[in-house]
Write an enzyme that holds these catalytic residues in place. Structure first.
Site, PDB file in Angstrom:
ATOM      1  N   LYS A  65      67.062  49.296  24.383  1.00  0.00           N
ATOM      2  CA  LYS A  65      67.945  47.856  23.683  1.00  0.00           C
ATOM      3  C   LYS A  65      66.753  47.207  24.548  1.00  0.00           C
ATOM      4  CE  LYS A  65      69.788  45.965  20.378  1.00  0.00           C
ATOM      5  NZ  LYS A  65      69.240  46.336  19.068  1.00  0.00           N
ATOM      6  N   ASP A  90      65.771  42.732  16.202  1.00  0.00           N
ATOM      7  CA  ASP A  90      67.415  42.468  15.832  1.00  0.00           C
ATOM      8  C   ASP A  90      67.507  41.276  15.792  1.00  0.00           C
ATOM      9  OD1 ASP A  90      70.053  44.910  17.217  1.00  0.00           O
ATOM     10  OD2 ASP A  90      70.495  42.314  17.756  1.00  0.00           O
TER      11      ASP A  90
HETATM   12  P1  NDP Z   1      68.886  37.692  11.868  1.00  0.00           P
HETATM   13  O1  NDP Z   1      68.633  37.355  13.227  1.00  0.00           O
HETATM   14  O2  NDP Z   1      68.121  38.240  10.783  1.00  0.00           O
HETATM   15  O3  NDP Z   1      70.127  37.679  11.447  1.00  0.00           O
HETATM   16  C1  NDP Z   1      71.828  36.917  12.094  1.00  0.00           C
HETATM   17  C2  NDP Z   1      72.745  36.076  11.578  1.00  0.00           C
HETATM   18  O4  NDP Z   1      74.080  36.189  12.616  1.00  0.00           O
HETATM   19  C3  NDP Z   1      72.039  34.720  11.776  1.00  0.00           C
HETATM   20  O5  NDP Z   1      72.873  34.884  10.679  1.00  0.00           O
HETATM   21  C4  NDP Z   1      72.197  34.177  12.864  1.00  0.00           C
HETATM   22  O6  NDP Z   1      72.999  32.656  12.217  1.00  0.00           O
HETATM   23  C5  NDP Z   1      74.011  34.909  12.720  1.00  0.00           C
HETATM   24  N1  NDP Z   1      74.841  35.166  14.608  1.00  0.00           N
HETATM   25  C6  NDP Z   1      73.941  35.419  15.628  1.00  0.00           C
HETATM   26  N2  NDP Z   1      74.166  35.556  16.852  1.00  0.00           N
HETATM   27  C7  NDP Z   1      75.384  34.306  16.204  1.00  0.00           C
HETATM   28  C8  NDP Z   1      76.341  33.641  17.096  1.00  0.00           C
HETATM   29  N3  NDP Z   1      76.235  33.803  18.572  1.00  0.00           N
HETATM   30  N4  NDP Z   1      77.830  33.271  16.227  1.00  0.00           N
HETATM   31  C9  NDP Z   1      77.598  33.261  14.868  1.00  0.00           C
HETATM   32  N5  NDP Z   1      76.307  34.194  14.062  1.00  0.00           N
HETATM   33  C10 NDP Z   1      75.160  34.350  14.785  1.00  0.00           C
HETATM   34  O7  NDP Z   1      69.823  39.488  12.559  1.00  0.00           O
HETATM   35  P2  NDP Z   1      70.632  40.846  11.625  1.00  0.00           P
HETATM   36  O8  NDP Z   1      70.977  40.536  10.724  1.00  0.00           O
HETATM   37  O9  NDP Z   1      68.899  42.074  11.823  1.00  0.00           O
HETATM   38  O10 NDP Z   1      70.985  41.523  13.127  1.00  0.00           O
HETATM   39  C11 NDP Z   1      72.507  40.733  12.159  1.00  0.00           C
HETATM   40  C12 NDP Z   1      73.387  42.116  13.222  1.00  0.00           C
HETATM   41  O11 NDP Z   1      73.004  43.336  12.890  1.00  0.00           O
HETATM   42  C13 NDP Z   1      73.340  41.792  14.757  1.00  0.00           C
HETATM   43  O12 NDP Z   1      74.926  42.570  14.935  1.00  0.00           O
HETATM   44  C14 NDP Z   1      72.491  43.051  15.190  1.00  0.00           C
HETATM   45  O13 NDP Z   1      72.551  44.097  16.323  1.00  0.00           O
HETATM   46  C15 NDP Z   1      73.083  44.288  13.882  1.00  0.00           C
HETATM   47  N6  NDP Z   1      71.672  45.205  13.382  1.00  0.00           N
HETATM   48  C16 NDP Z   1      70.947  44.665  13.190  1.00  0.00           C
HETATM   49  C17 NDP Z   1      70.163  45.544  11.821  1.00  0.00           C
HETATM   50  C18 NDP Z   1      69.018  45.872  11.657  1.00  0.00           C
HETATM   51  O14 NDP Z   1      67.549  46.224  11.678  1.00  0.00           O
HETATM   52  N7  NDP Z   1      68.341  44.476  12.171  1.00  0.00           N
HETATM   53  C19 NDP Z   1      70.303  47.247  12.705  1.00  0.00           C
HETATM   54  C20 NDP Z   1      71.237  47.783  12.846  1.00  0.00           C
HETATM   55  C21 NDP Z   1      72.526  46.320  13.722  1.00  0.00           C
HETATM   56  P3  NDP Z   1      71.743  30.985  13.105  1.00  0.00           P
HETATM   57  O15 NDP Z   1      70.697  31.698  12.214  1.00  0.00           O
HETATM   58  O16 NDP Z   1      72.575  30.086  13.301  1.00  0.00           O
HETATM   59  O17 NDP Z   1      71.782  32.355  14.024  1.00  0.00           O
HETATM   60  O1  2IT Z   2      70.938  47.753  16.248  1.00  0.00           O
HETATM   61  C1  2IT Z   2      70.295  48.214  15.701  1.00  0.00           C
HETATM   62  O2  2IT Z   2      70.452  49.910  15.296  1.00  0.00           O
HETATM   63  C2  2IT Z   2      68.824  47.789  15.823  1.00  0.00           C
HETATM   64  N1  2IT Z   2      68.413  46.603  15.906  1.00  0.00           N
HETATM   65  C3  2IT Z   2      67.693  48.888  15.156  1.00  0.00           C
HETATM   66  C4  2IT Z   2      67.085  49.941  15.213  1.00  0.00           C
HETATM   67  C5  2IT Z   2      65.742  49.967  15.674  1.00  0.00           C
HETATM   68  O3  2IT Z   2      65.195  50.346  16.030  1.00  0.00           O
HETATM   69  O4  2IT Z   2      65.431  50.548  14.521  1.00  0.00           O
END
Ligand code: NDP
Ligand code: 2IT
Length: 453
Positions: free
Chosen positions: A126, A166
């Site tokens: 990461k 992420d």
């Molecule tokens: P994005 O940046 O697309 O969206 C994140 C969302 O969460 C936004 O709505 C953001 O609001 C909100 N957010 C972020 N930080 C905070 C905080 N500290 N407090 C409250 N709200 C918060 O990210 P993803 O959708 O990709 O990721 C969301 C979650 O999913 C994370 O935990 C990530 O690790 C996990 N994840 C993502 C994967 C991926 O493929 N993208 C895979 C597996 C897990 P704002 O716009 O205000 O920042």
């Molecule tokens: O938390 C996660 O699994 C991710 N942000 C996606 C990682 C990836 O390599 O696609």
């Protein structure tokens, strides 16, 4: 908790103070592994746990960049190369002001087990930066991404370490990062995943994490002969994972009623339908606005700003059947967990990484609800990243149906592994133990095979 795990936790905290999220992630896994060590002392004598909690390599670097006004900024860049026993390091990059070494170590640690569960050959890693992309122009984002990659490029490669997105890193950022990598290396390779469709990306990668979390919920419900049809669902976040979670809930007949960002959340009792979801996608992905604007357009919905002094998150205090936390770590504490159960929620599928505190998890487990921890439930994203790597190696793209079918099969397989491992180690229905043990065994055996390295 055994004396062994207690001593290990004390040592982790003494050696790595001020990394509470990392301590939390290690503790949860170590408690599950107690069940394994009782039957398999060979893992203890090989010091697998002691080894697996230390990154193979942690790279920290300066990221200086100049904005459009000529002002110089300095951010911190990180890449945690946690474990390469079963494949190249693989995992996302997070750009968010809260990013620090402890948070990235927790994410890299979780990633090792998650990637193992996918059954694809990927190690865990990461990275990211404390850079805040919010409200910044495309030009500033590009300059930062180029500066970040100017150091990162020497540490990564398609057979070494393959980053992805992420929080704060989506298609736009991956594009700028890839462009700079290609320029520095003079190589067009699959060194990042989440790429654009016409330059090596995979269909379904943007959808994969959200779809996967919903497939996982559907699998858990199927163990009770139920489906998502007609289920009211609480979803947090409004980014990549939340959006495609809502889309798949709608596909399967469910009714999503909430979304949030870091400022507040909306509650739409009538349900967030496809038209409303399209509005959210345009709002968040194109205009990069705030979720508050939802209630300007849809007057029946209610917006509540988050109060930093409140001891719980009011989003989780609504009547529902299912919850899909899809924003960030520790967004469900023990009060929220109790509220969810009080409101009738009996399915929790974690799209975010470690969104529930240890106390919250214990409440879910005591109440025997269907609780799918992040490292299992959100593995769909990295799974399709693995499929993107396969397509890049073959130089052959698959169709949408092909990738979606593979994603569905992988999620079913992860679910089955969790169920079987939980049963085998005497805690049927406990997906936390199932995921931790299922993810661990494959990596541990590979580490033993490969000797002390
Ligand atoms: P994005 O940046 O697309 O969206 C994140 C969302 O969460 C936004 O709505 C953001 O609001 C909100 N957010 C972020 N930080 C905070 C905080 N500290 N407090 C409250 N709200 C918060 O990210 P993803 O959708 O990709 O990721 C969301 C979650 O999913 C994370 O935990 C990530 O690790 C996990 N994840 C993502 C994967 C991926 O493929 N993208 C895979 C597996 C897990 P704002 O716009 O205000 O920042
Ligand atoms: O938390 C996660 O699994 C991710 N942000 C996606 C990682 C990836 O390599 O696609």
């Amino acid at each position: 908790m055994s004396e062994y795990v207690k001593d290990l936790m004390a040592e982790v905290k003494a050696k790595h103070p001020a990394q509470p999220e990392f301590h939390q992630a290690v503790q949860e896994v170590a408690e599950s592994l107690d069940l394994v060590f009782e039957r398999h002392p060979e893992y203890r004598s090989a010091k697998i746990l002691e080894r697996i909690i230390e990154p193979e390599r942690a790279i920290i670097f300066r990221v200086p960049w100049v904005d459009d006004q000529g002002e110089i900024h300095v951010n911190i860049g990180y890449r945690i190369e946690m474990n390469s026993a079963i494949g190249p390091y693989k995992g996302g990059l997070r750009f968010h002001p809260s990013v620090n070494l402890g948070i990235l170590k927790f994410l890299a640690f979780e990633q090792v087990f998650k990637n193992s569960l996918t059954s694809l050959p990927m190690g865990g890693g990461k990275g990211g930066s404390d850079f805040d992309p919010k409200g910044k122009s495309d030009l500033k984002i590009m300059r930062f991404c180029q500066a970040f990659m100017s150091e990162l490029f020497r540490h990564i490669g398609p057979d070494t370490d393959v980053p992805a997105g992420d929080i704060g890193v989506g298609g736009r950022e991956i594009g700028y990062l890839f462009g700079q990598y290609k320029k520095l290396r003079n190589e067009f390779t699959g060194v990042l995943t989440g790429k654009g469709l016409n330059w090596g990306g995979s269909l379904i990668r943007p959808e994969a994490t959200g779809y996967g979390a919903v497939y996982f919920a559907a699998e858990m419900l199927a163990t009770k002969n139920q489906t998502l049809d007609g289920k009211i669902c609480l979803v947090s976040g409004s980014g990549n994972v939340a959006q495609y979670t809502v889309e798949k809930i709608l596909d399967l007949g469910g009714k999503p009623v909430t979304l949030s960002d870091s400022n507040g959340y909306i509650y739409d009792e009538e349900g967030i339908n496809r038209e409303k979801l399209n509005f959210v996608m345009e709002l968040k992905n194109v205009r990069r606005g705030r979720i508050k604007e939802y209630v300007d357009k849809y007057k029946n919905a209610v917006y509540t700003a988050f109060d930093p002094y409140l001891d719980h998150n009011p989003l989780w205090d609504h009547k529902a059947h299912c919850a899909f936390p899809s924003a960030t770590q520790n967004e469900i504490n023990w009060i929220d967990a109790q509220n969810l159960i009080k409101n009738g929620v009996y399915v929790v599928s974690e799209g975010a990484n470690m969104p529930t505190t240890i106390e919250g998890v214990n409440i879910f487990l005591e109440n025997k609800i269907l609780y799918g921890p992040g490292k299992a439930a959100n593995a769909g994203g990295v799974s399709v990243s693995g499929l993107e790597m396969s397509q890049n190696s073959m130089r052959l793209p698959w169709t949408r149906e092909e990738v979606d079918n593979r994603l569905m099969l992988i999620m079913k397989n992860i679910h089955r592994t969790c169920v079987q491992m939980a049963e085998r180690f005497g805690t049927p229905g406990n997906y936390v133990n199932g995921a931790n043990i299922g993810g661990f065994l494959k990596v541990a055996d590979a580490m033993i095979d490969q000797g002390v390295v």
